[in-house]
Design an enzyme around this catalytic site. Structure first.
Site, PDB file in Angstrom:
ATOM      1  N   VAL A   1      41.604  40.240  38.728  1.00 37.18           N
ATOM      2  CA  VAL A   1      41.736  41.052  39.942  1.00 37.18           C
ATOM      3  C   VAL A   1      42.833  40.487  40.842  1.00 37.18           C
ATOM      4  CG1 VAL A   1      40.562  41.905  42.006  1.00 37.18           C
ATOM      5  CG2 VAL A   1      39.338  41.838  39.823  1.00 37.18           C
ATOM      6  N   CYS A   2      42.850  39.185  40.987  1.00 35.85           N
ATOM      7  CA  CYS A   2      43.856  38.539  41.838  1.00 35.85           C
ATOM      8  C   CYS A   2      45.272  38.796  41.317  1.00 35.85           C
ATOM      9  CB  CYS A   2      43.597  37.046  41.915  1.00 35.85           C
ATOM     10  SG  CYS A   2      41.961  36.610  42.526  1.00 35.85           S
ATOM     11  N   THR A   3      45.426  38.804  40.013  1.00 34.10           N
ATOM     12  CA  THR A   3      46.743  39.054  39.425  1.00 34.10           C
ATOM     13  C   THR A   3      47.255  40.433  39.827  1.00 34.10           C
ATOM     14  OG1 THR A   3      46.277  37.586  37.560  1.00 34.10           O
ATOM     15  CG2 THR A   3      48.018  39.221  37.254  1.00 34.10           C
TER      16      THR A   3
ATOM     17  N   LEU B   1      48.179  40.436  43.744  1.00 33.21           N
ATOM     18  CA  LEU B   1      49.453  39.820  44.105  1.00 33.21           C
ATOM     19  C   LEU B   1      50.622  40.620  43.558  1.00 33.21           C
ATOM     20  CD1 LEU B   1      47.426  37.437  44.797  1.00 33.21           C
ATOM     21  CD2 LEU B   1      49.459  36.001  44.606  1.00 33.21           C
TER      22      LEU B   1
END
Length: 212
Positions: free
Chosen positions: A44-46, A49
């Site tokens: 999810v973080c990928t 960002l």
């Protein structure tokens, strides 16, 4: 520490993917979107960002700088940036704070023990050029953010800073706005809102967006 709207965002100095970063000095006269993610090399973080990186032209138009943070170290950030750029087809043109000692996470209350005692939740702060906190949104670990909403709120904040208006629900740039209840005098209304207004109710006065 509990931050509330209108508080001055804490200053800090911390390592980042671009070297040592002094927050207030780095922010300068720009608006800032400061957001935390739980961990590098997570799915999810990928995507988050990557979305932020692709929004750089939109942020630039609004005088906004993006700044990410997690409790991972600088080396981890630098390696992960390569993955973000490869998988999200973009260039990460903003710093990622390496908050291994959780100093910044503590200042901004980004660790919520009922979610995780070791990593930051998905907190997001919009901070204006006077370093005041203007918006706080916190998402759970499992839910990615809506960055269209972040842009929408920045547009609303910048509009209402420049004009005596409020924005209705689901407002987007270009939509009609609302005359605040604090404006009562009809002469003042005629001067401030030369495009006129309609009032379905005495307390609900709708006028065209003044800078369009």
């Amino acid at each position: 520490m509990t931050l509330r709207l209108g508080d001055i965002a804490p200053d800090f100095e911390q390592d980042s993917s671009v070297g040592k970063l002094k927050f207030h000095e780095w922010a300068g006269n720009s608006w800032v979107v400061l957001f935390s993610h739980p961990a590098d090399f997570t799915p999810v973080c990928t995507t988050e960002l990557g979305l932020t990186a692709r929004l750089k032209p939109e942020f630039d138009k609004r005088n906004v700088k993006a700044l990410a943070l997690s409790v991972d170290g600088t080396d981890s950030h630098l390696q992960w940036i390569k993955d973000i750029e490869e998988t999200q087809k973009t260039v990460v043109g903003f710093p990622i704070i390496a908050d291994a000692d959780r100093k910044v996470a503590t200042l901004f209350d980004m660790i919520h023990p009922n979610q995780s005692e070791t990593v930051t939740v998905r907190s997001l702060f919009i901070i204006d050029p006077a370093k005041k906190v203007r918006l706080i949104i916190t998402y759970p670990l499992s839910t990615g953010r809506n960055f269209d909403e972040v842009l929408r709120v920045i547009d609303a904040l910048q509009l209402t800073d420049g004009y005596t208006v409020a924005t209705p629900g689901n407002w987007k740039d270009g939509d009609d706005v609302i005359i605040p209840l604090s404006v009562k005098d009809e002469d003042v209304i005629r001067a401030k809102y030369p495009k006129g207004y309609r009032a379905p109710k005495p307390y609900l006065r709708i006028t065209p967006q003044p800078n369009k």
